[in-house]
Structure formats: structure tokens, C-alpha cells
Design a protein around this motif. Structure first.
Motif, mmCIF file in Angstrom:
data_model
loop_
_atom_site.group_PDB
_atom_site.id
_atom_site.type_symbol
_atom_site.label_atom_id
_atom_site.label_comp_id
_atom_site.label_asym_id
_atom_site.label_seq_id
_atom_site.Cartn_x
_atom_site.Cartn_y
_atom_site.Cartn_z
ATOM 1 N N ALA A 54 25.406 42.280 39.378
ATOM 2 C CA ALA A 54 25.701 43.711 39.220
ATOM 3 C C ALA A 54 26.840 43.920 38.245
ATOM 4 C CB ALA A 54 26.048 44.320 40.581
ATOM 5 N N GLN A 55 27.835 43.025 38.329
ATOM 6 C CA GLN A 55 28.993 43.142 37.426
ATOM 7 C C GLN A 55 28.543 42.942 35.981
ATOM 8 O OE1 GLN A 55 32.551 40.877 38.501
ATOM 9 N NE2 GLN A 55 32.658 40.203 36.391
ATOM 10 N N GLU A 56 27.684 41.952 35.768
ATOM 11 C CA GLU A 56 27.210 41.679 34.412
ATOM 12 C C GLU A 56 26.407 42.852 33.869
ATOM 13 O OE1 GLU A 56 24.565 38.323 32.042
ATOM 14 O OE2 GLU A 56 25.173 38.018 34.125
ATOM 15 N N GLN A 57 25.573 43.442 34.759
ATOM 16 C CA GLN A 57 24.765 44.551 34.309
ATOM 17 C C GLN A 57 25.610 45.772 33.972
ATOM 18 O OE1 GLN A 57 21.333 44.641 33.827
ATOM 19 N NE2 GLN A 57 21.619 42.414 33.976
ATOM 20 N N SER A 58 26.700 45.991 34.721
ATOM 21 C CA SER A 58 27.537 47.167 34.494
ATOM 22 C C SER A 58 28.567 46.959 33.399
ATOM 23 C CB SER A 58 28.251 47.546 35.796
ATOM 24 O OG SER A 58 29.125 46.493 36.197
ATOM 25 N N GLY A 59 28.717 45.722 32.918
ATOM 26 C CA GLY A 59 29.681 45.451 31.866
ATOM 27 C C GLY A 59 31.111 45.333 32.368
ATOM 28 N N GLU A 60 31.294 45.163 33.689
ATOM 29 C CA GLU A 60 32.629 45.043 34.245
ATOM 30 C C GLU A 60 33.044 43.579 34.326
ATOM 31 O OE1 GLU A 60 32.519 46.924 38.020
ATOM 32 O OE2 GLU A 60 32.663 48.951 37.211
ATOM 33 N N SER A 61 34.357 43.353 34.249
ATOM 34 C CA SER A 61 34.929 42.024 34.419
ATOM 35 C C SER A 61 36.100 42.130 35.380
ATOM 36 C CB SER A 61 35.393 41.464 33.073
ATOM 37 O OG SER A 61 34.310 41.394 32.161
ATOM 38 N N VAL A 62 36.327 41.082 36.141
ATOM 39 C CA VAL A 62 37.355 41.110 37.171
ATOM 40 C C VAL A 62 38.393 40.021 36.910
ATOM 41 C CG1 VAL A 62 37.845 40.865 39.629
ATOM 42 C CG2 VAL A 62 35.783 42.065 38.887
ATOM 43 N N ILE A 63 39.658 40.445 36.892
ATOM 44 C CA ILE A 63 40.770 39.493 36.869
ATOM 45 C C ILE A 63 41.131 39.220 38.326
ATOM 46 C CG2 ILE A 63 43.100 39.027 36.052
ATOM 47 C CD1 ILE A 63 42.702 41.151 33.929
ATOM 48 N N PRO A 64 40.991 37.988 38.800
ATOM 49 C CA PRO A 64 41.135 37.729 40.237
ATOM 50 C C PRO A 64 42.575 37.835 40.742
ATOM 51 C CG PRO A 64 40.767 35.684 39.042
ATOM 52 C CD PRO A 64 40.593 36.795 38.047
ATOM 53 N N GLU A 65 42.683 38.054 42.029
ATOM 54 C CA GLU A 65 43.986 38.044 42.710
ATOM 55 C C GLU A 65 44.662 36.695 42.493
ATOM 56 O OE1 GLU A 65 45.522 37.951 47.364
ATOM 57 O OE2 GLU A 65 43.577 38.821 46.866
ATOM 58 N N GLY A 66 45.976 36.732 42.313
ATOM 59 C CA GLY A 66 46.736 35.501 42.095
ATOM 60 C C GLY A 66 46.926 35.137 40.633
ATOM 61 N N THR A 67 46.234 35.834 39.732
ATOM 62 C CA THR A 67 46.399 35.560 38.304
ATOM 63 C C THR A 67 47.810 35.915 37.856
ATOM 64 O OG1 THR A 67 44.058 36.025 37.883
ATOM 65 C CG2 THR A 67 45.545 36.103 35.991
ATOM 66 N N GLU A 68 48.425 35.035 37.084
ATOM 67 C CA GLU A 68 49.762 35.284 36.557
ATOM 68 C C GLU A 68 49.662 35.836 35.133
ATOM 69 O OE1 GLU A 68 52.438 32.044 36.921
ATOM 70 O OE2 GLU A 68 52.098 31.786 39.078
ATOM 71 N N ILE A 69 50.430 36.869 34.873
ATOM 72 C CA ILE A 69 50.433 37.531 33.576
ATOM 73 C C ILE A 69 51.849 37.538 33.027
ATOM 74 C CG2 ILE A 69 49.906 39.668 32.340
ATOM 75 C CD1 ILE A 69 47.971 40.393 34.559
ATOM 76 N N GLN A 70 52.003 37.100 31.794
ATOM 77 C CA GLN A 70 53.313 37.133 31.135
ATOM 78 C C GLN A 70 53.448 38.409 30.315
ATOM 79 O OE1 GLN A 70 54.776 33.847 28.904
ATOM 80 N NE2 GLN A 70 54.401 32.343 30.508
ATOM 81 N N LEU A 71 54.597 39.076 30.493
ATOM 82 C CA LEU A 71 54.883 40.297 29.752
ATOM 83 C C LEU A 71 56.142 40.113 28.916
ATOM 84 C CD1 LEU A 71 54.475 42.932 32.628
ATOM 85 C CD2 LEU A 71 52.693 42.047 31.106
ATOM 86 N N ALA A 72 56.245 40.906 27.844
ATOM 87 C CA ALA A 72 57.470 40.994 27.050
ATOM 88 C C ALA A 72 57.996 42.421 27.169
ATOM 89 C CB ALA A 72 57.207 40.643 25.589
ATOM 90 N N LEU A 73 59.242 42.559 27.603
ATOM 91 C CA LEU A 73 59.817 43.889 27.812
ATOM 92 C C LEU A 73 59.962 44.644 26.489
ATOM 93 C CD1 LEU A 73 62.735 43.580 30.418
ATOM 94 C CD2 LEU A 73 60.563 44.776 30.683
ATOM 95 N N LEU A 74 59.711 45.945 26.552
ATOM 96 C CA LEU A 74 59.986 46.823 25.422
ATOM 97 C C LEU A 74 61.265 47.629 25.641
ATOM 98 C CD1 LEU A 74 56.419 48.260 24.677
ATOM 99 C CD2 LEU A 74 57.591 46.372 23.529
ATOM 100 N N ASP A 75 61.681 47.765 26.894
ATOM 101 C CA ASP A 75 62.870 48.545 27.237
ATOM 102 C C ASP A 75 63.872 47.652 27.971
ATOM 103 O OD1 ASP A 75 61.729 51.105 26.405
ATOM 104 O OD2 ASP A 75 60.428 50.874 28.148
#
Length: 227
Positions: A25-46
């Protein structure tokens, strides 16, 4: 033979759909899921600080590295992430470090905003060569500066030594027999010890300070669906 082959392909397809209907269903709808627990690195702008920032201040950051799941890039480098300060507690005495809590709860994708649920793990400010870790709830906490403690104790000790010298000289001057004044020495040493303790008690903890381009590490606490 051809009929058997077609029947086998059809059966395998049905089995695959039965095992993973959500994925289909996800493939048909074109949706993608980033799973729980994924770590994301950010760079502050402020820039943000436990001393100068206030609860409610908006904080902007951008994704520092592409987020890739199963070989697919779901979040591009440069994607904007929006948050706000929810706690800003300045440092205090004695040795009480500042506290700072930032809640990043939105990402901007192609002009629209999407909610996320994430907890801040740590922050690294390379301009100060500092890394601040958070507690289990995402609050950044600083400690005490060893250099500040040492300097304050050193200053207080110097004052205490001056007090000891004055006490000894005063005791000698008042002594009729020229005997070493034990009471004056004990009193002077006690005063020096008290000065050292005062140096520690008067030392403030460190503030949490993050400049522009500081690196924030987030951990998703719920999956994020990217349409």
C-alpha cells in the motif's frame, strides 16, 4: 509448461502481498517511512543559550546529512527543521550548570510543514570545542568549568594566605616572650580553609551555548511518513 510458470508467478505474488500488505500500500501511494529510532544530524541556523534564550523562542536548523532508508534518500541535506526552546535555565552558584531544552517538532518539505516527534541526544559546538549531552528526556545540561573552579580557589587561597600572615605577625607582635603564637596560626589556617571553600561556593557553573552551525543529534521517537 507456460501455464505452470504463470501460475507459480501468480501464487508468489499473492504470497508477497499477504506477507507485506502495508509495504504494498505504501508503494502504491508513493509514501515512505523513516522508522522510529532513526538518528538525524542537524546544523543550527540560530544561536541559542541557556542564559539568553527564552521559552518559546523559535529555533531553525537544517538536515546536515541525507537520511537514507533501505537505499532510498528520504530527507535531503538542507531540509529545514523547526523547533522551539521549552526550557532555558541559566547557570548558578555553586557549580550549577545551565540547562537548555529544545523541541524540534516540524520539518518543511516543498513549502509545507510536517510534524515529527524527536528527542535531542547531544549537541557539539566546534567553535568552543565542546560537546553537551542530554538527559533521557532531551535536556542539555552543563557542569562546572574546572578552570573557573581552580582560578577562584587560587584567588581565595591567596587571600587566605594573606590573612594567615597578618594573623601570625599580629600574634608575634602581641607576644611578650616571642613565643610562636599557636592560636594565631590555627586561626589563620582555619581562615585559609574557609577562603578555599568560599572560592568553590562562589564559582558558577557553565552555560549551555550553541552557536550557528553547531551540530544537533536527534532521535525519532515515532516514525515519520514522507509523502
Amino acid at each position: 509448461m507456460l501455464k505452470r510458470y504463470c501460475l507459480s508467478v501468480f501464487l508468489f505474488t499473492l504470497i508477497g502481498l499477504a506477507i507485506s500488505p502495508a509495504g504494498f500500500a505504501q508503494e502504491q501511494s508513493g509514501e515512505s517511512v523513516i522508522p522510529e529510532g532513526t538518528e538525524i544530524q542537524l546544523a543550527l541556523l540560530d544561536p541559542v543559550s541557556s542564559k539568553l534564550s527564552e521559552p518559546g523562542d523559535e529555533i531553525r536548523a537544517v538536515v546536515r546529512r541525507d537520511v537514507v532508508v533501505d537505499g532510498r534518500r528520504l530527507l535531503r541535506e538542507g531540509t529545514e527543521v523547526i523547533g522551539r526552546v521549552t526550557l532555558a535555565k541559566p547557570a548558578g552558584r555553586p557549580l550549577k550548570g545551565g540547562q537548555l531544552h529544545i523541541t524540534f517538532d516540524r520539518i518543511r518539505l516543498e513549502g509545507s510543514e510536517q510534524k515529527i516527534a524527536a528527542v535531542l541526544k547531544s549537541a557539539s559546538d566546534f567553535t568552543r570545542d565542546e560537546k553537551v549531552k542530554s538527559d533521557g528526556e532531551g535536556t542539555l545540561k552543563q557542569g562546572a568549568s574546572g578552570g573557573d573552579v581552580f582560578n577562584n580557589v587560587l584567588k581565595a587561597t591567596a587571600l587566605g594566605q594573606a590573612g594567615v600572615t597578618i594573623a601570625l605577625l599580629g600574634g608575634l607582635a602581641s607576644s611578650d616572650r616571642g613565643v610562636f603564637p599557636r592560636g594565631a596560626a590555627i586561626g589563620g589556617l582555619a581562615g585559609m580553609g574557609a577562603s578555599m571553600a568560599a572560592g568553590i561556593l562562589l564559582t558558577k557553573g557553565k552555560e549551555v551555548r550553541l552557536d550557528q552551525s553547531a551540530i544537533i543529534r536527534l532521535k525519532l521517537v515515532r516514525p515519520v511518513t514522507i509523502e
